[in-house]
Design a protein around this motif. Structure first.
Motif, PDB file in Angstrom:
ATOM      1  N   THR A  80       0.958  -0.951   0.113  1.00 30.31           N
ATOM      2  CA  THR A  80       0.163  -0.138  -0.160  1.00 30.31           C
ATOM      3  C   THR A  80       0.804   1.236   0.027  1.00 30.31           C
ATOM      4  O   THR A  80       2.084   1.121   0.182  1.00 30.31           O
ATOM      5  CB  THR A  80      -0.829   0.023   1.416  1.00 30.31           C
ATOM      6  OG1 THR A  80      -0.059  -0.065   2.423  1.00 30.31           O
ATOM      7  CG2 THR A  80      -1.527  -1.333   1.491  1.00 30.31           C
ATOM      8  N   VAL A 133      -8.290  -7.400  -6.890  1.00 32.39           N
ATOM      9  CA  VAL A 133      -8.739  -7.313  -5.570  1.00 32.39           C
ATOM     10  C   VAL A 133      -8.185  -8.684  -4.885  1.00 32.39           C
ATOM     11  O   VAL A 133      -7.967  -8.649  -3.668  1.00 32.39           O
ATOM     12  CB  VAL A 133     -10.181  -7.114  -5.501  1.00 32.39           C
ATOM     13  CG1 VAL A 133     -10.722  -7.256  -4.247  1.00 32.39           C
ATOM     14  CG2 VAL A 133     -10.645  -5.539  -6.104  1.00 32.39           C
ATOM     15  N   ASP A 192      -6.370  -8.973  -1.448  1.00 28.19           N
ATOM     16  CA  ASP A 192      -6.881  -9.715  -0.174  1.00 28.19           C
ATOM     17  C   ASP A 192      -5.825 -10.842   0.376  1.00 28.19           C
ATOM     18  O   ASP A 192      -5.991 -11.130   1.467  1.00 28.19           O
ATOM     19  CB  ASP A 192      -8.432 -10.529  -0.688  1.00 28.19           C
ATOM     20  CG  ASP A 192      -9.244  -9.621  -0.787  1.00 28.19           C
ATOM     21  OD1 ASP A 192      -9.146  -8.214  -0.373  1.00 28.19           O
ATOM     22  OD2 ASP A 192     -10.210  -9.920  -1.504  1.00 28.19           O
ATOM     23  N   PRO A 203      -3.411   2.813   2.347  1.00 28.87           N
ATOM     24  CA  PRO A 203      -4.190   2.562   1.417  1.00 28.87           C
ATOM     25  C   PRO A 203      -3.758   1.931   0.224  1.00 28.87           C
ATOM     26  O   PRO A 203      -2.510   2.200  -0.173  1.00 28.87           O
ATOM     27  CB  PRO A 203      -4.925   3.843   0.945  1.00 28.87           C
ATOM     28  CG  PRO A 203      -3.587   4.836   1.345  1.00 28.87           C
ATOM     29  CD  PRO A 203      -3.170   4.092   2.816  1.00 28.87           C
ATOM     30  N   LYS A 223      -7.442  -0.250  -7.786  1.00 30.56           N
ATOM     31  CA  LYS A 223      -9.110  -0.223  -7.666  1.00 30.56           C
ATOM     32  C   LYS A 223      -9.770  -1.359  -7.030  1.00 30.56           C
ATOM     33  O   LYS A 223      -9.698  -2.391  -7.686  1.00 30.56           O
ATOM     34  CB  LYS A 223      -9.454   0.156  -9.001  1.00 30.56           C
ATOM     35  CG  LYS A 223      -8.985   1.705  -9.549  1.00 30.56           C
ATOM     36  CD  LYS A 223      -9.567   1.802 -11.224  1.00 30.56           C
ATOM     37  CE  LYS A 223      -8.863   2.798 -11.659  1.00 30.56           C
ATOM     38  NZ  LYS A 223      -9.320   3.168 -13.063  1.00 30.56           N
ATOM     39  N   CYS A 280      -9.748  -2.325  -4.269  1.00 35.16           N
ATOM     40  CA  CYS A 280      -9.061  -2.880  -2.785  1.00 35.16           C
ATOM     41  C   CYS A 280      -9.372  -2.174  -1.491  1.00 35.16           C
ATOM     42  O   CYS A 280      -9.327  -0.996  -1.707  1.00 35.16           O
ATOM     43  CB  CYS A 280      -7.687  -3.060  -2.865  1.00 35.16           C
ATOM     44  SG  CYS A 280      -7.037  -4.208  -4.197  1.00 35.16           S
ATOM     45  N   THR A 281     -10.019  -2.933  -0.596  1.00 40.55           N
ATOM     46  CA  THR A 281     -10.316  -1.955   0.687  1.00 40.55           C
ATOM     47  C   THR A 281      -9.522  -2.611   2.001  1.00 40.55           C
ATOM     48  O   THR A 281      -8.712  -3.454   1.812  1.00 40.55           O
ATOM     49  CB  THR A 281     -11.756  -2.139   0.917  1.00 40.55           C
ATOM     50  OG1 THR A 281     -12.093  -3.572   1.034  1.00 40.55           O
ATOM     51  CG2 THR A 281     -12.730  -1.627  -0.348  1.00 40.55           C
ATOM     52  N   ASP A 323     -11.704  -3.632   8.823  1.00 41.85           N
ATOM     53  CA  ASP A 323     -11.961  -2.854   9.865  1.00 41.85           C
ATOM     54  C   ASP A 323     -11.091  -2.809  10.922  1.00 41.85           C
ATOM     55  O   ASP A 323     -10.709  -1.949  11.743  1.00 41.85           O
ATOM     56  CB  ASP A 323     -13.505  -3.110  10.181  1.00 41.85           C
ATOM     57  CG  ASP A 323     -14.449  -2.889   9.322  1.00 41.85           C
ATOM     58  OD1 ASP A 323     -14.432  -2.069   8.586  1.00 41.85           O
ATOM     59  OD2 ASP A 323     -15.759  -3.470   9.244  1.00 41.85           O
TER      60      ASP A 323
END
Length: 425
Positions: free
Chosen positions: A135, A329, A333, A344, A348, A350-351, A354
């Protein structure tokens, strides 16, 4: 083209039950940091499960200047692995990418890669040469939250506040105020490099003027300040014992366990803290390197390293297929599952989960607030002198003062600019 002599091969991935009689083996050269090794194992393992006819051989190299020389030598001699890990930004330009590397603009998933990354791994003709792994990251200071809580300290927003915290730690705690790890010489640069947000806040045109030979470190007070900060903490005696022999992993362990209260470093180290000292990951926080004005407090940002393909590879299509997978993605993961997420992603879709670690949570507000991040100088200028890590070791060790180091670094930068045939040099 693959000379395996004197290479450390740590793993070959083969999917159990798969026929490998016609398997293709791709070699990958990466640095030897634990997080890099772990994420490379995760990605190659995941890819082999999807493509049982592909196996991988992972080779290790050192980090820092020694690792740079290995990469340059192997490219020059035609002995580079099929895929290799290397920096984005200015250091890439020293590889002469248009001559030595294979463009990846034709990947099916190329549009998934954010332009904020592709702009740092391209040439002047628009050819892009790498996909990002990991990231975006911040350069600043890890701190031990327990030490701060025990001493009632607040996260500093100015350099003076940081020095005051260090003085209290030196007086009232058994922790070293600041960990330094000069056996891995590249780690000595952080207090200079992470100060660039503060340079740009004071001199917004510095990167352009620096590239055009209209400004330098020794005669620009804002730029010289990073060297001066390193000299200041050294002269104050705030470093750990035996810092000249301590390694990068030692520094991470010290700040995680509280043996040191601070460790200047890039946030890409968060996964290594998790791997090395998992019981202490919640005790590690992060803040941007403070400047001299609390109202201009912000974070210097680095783009991650990427996977590249040498132009002379005889397995370009297979290597490109692997890089095409990295730009998905699913690959993000796999990285998150293996080592966590430390900022981050630049792919595109990719998150972040929590339950990110405290140091990641500490970093994210800088990205979420306008004007609180700035790219590191090496992403705004193609020039970075290779001597910097030797000079910062000398300043941190009390061998050379800040002014002398800055003057020598400017000379080093001039040589690099001429090698790149930049105008005005």
């Amino acid at each position: 083209m693959k000379n395996r002599a004197n290479k450390l091969i740590i793993s070959t991935f083969v999917v159990l039950g798969a026929s490998i009689s016609n398997a293709t083996e791709l070699s990958i050269l990466v640095d030897n940091s634990p997080d890099t090794v772990a994420l490379t194992q995760a990605l190659t393992s995941a890819y082999s499960k999807l493509n049982p006819d592909i196996t991988f051989e992972i080779e290790l190299r050192p980090g820092g200047g020694e690792g740079d020389n290995i990469v340059k030598t192997r490219l020059a001699t035609g002995e580079m692995a099929d895929v290799f890990l290397y920096n984005s930004g200015s250091l890439l330009q020293a590889l002469r990418p248009s001559r030595t590397l294979e463009p990846i603009n034709d990947l099916a998933n190329f549009s998934n890669i954010l332009s904020s990354f592709t702009s740092t791994v391209s040439d002047d003709k628009g050819n892009v040469y790498a996909v990002p792994i990991q990231t975006a990251m911040g350069g600043g200071i890890f701190y031990n939250k327990r030490v701060y809580e025990e001493l009632g300290l607040k996260v500093p927003k100015t350099w003076q506040e940081f020095m005051e915290n260090c003085a209290i730690i030196a007086e009232k705690s058994k922790s070293a105020p600041i960990a330094q790890t000069y056996r891995d010489t590249w780690t000595s640069q952080l207090l200079v490099l992470s100060d660039f947000f503060n340079v740009q806040a004071e001199k917004p045109n510095f990167a352009t003027d620096y590239t055009n030979n209209k400004a330098n470190f020794a005669t620009t007070p804002a730029a010289l300040r990073g060297f001066e900060k390193l000299q200041q903490v050294s002269e104050a005696g705030y470093f750990n014992d035996y810092y000249g022999a301590a390694t990068y992993n030692d520094g991470l362990n010290m700040v995680a366990t509280g043996k040191a209260a601070h460790y200047p470093m890039l946030t890409f180290a968060i996964p290594s803290i998790k791997l090395n000292t998992p019981d202490y990951i919640e005790d590690v926080g992060f803040f941007a390197q403070p400047g001299d004005d609390a109202d201009k407090n912000g974070l210097t940002v680095w783009m991650p390293a990427g996977y590249y393909i040498p132009k002379e590879s005889d397995q370009k299509e297979e290597a490109k297929a692997f890089l095409n997978y990295i730009a998905t993605v699913d690959a993000c993961d796999a990285i998150t599952k293996a080592i966590g997420a430390n900022g981050p992603y630049l792919i595109k879709g990719c998150t972040l989960p929590d339950n990110v670690y405290p140091a990641v949570k500490d970093m994210l507000p800088y990205f979420q607030e306008e004007g609180r991040t700035a790219p590191a100088l090496e992403f705004l200028s193609p020039i970075k002198g290779p001597m910097l890590e030797q000079l910062t070791v000398e300043v941190g060790s009390g061998i050379r003062n800040a002014q002398s180091a800055a003057e020598l670094y400017d000379q080093d930068v001039a040589k690099q600019a001429r090698q790149l045939n930049l105008p005005n040099w």
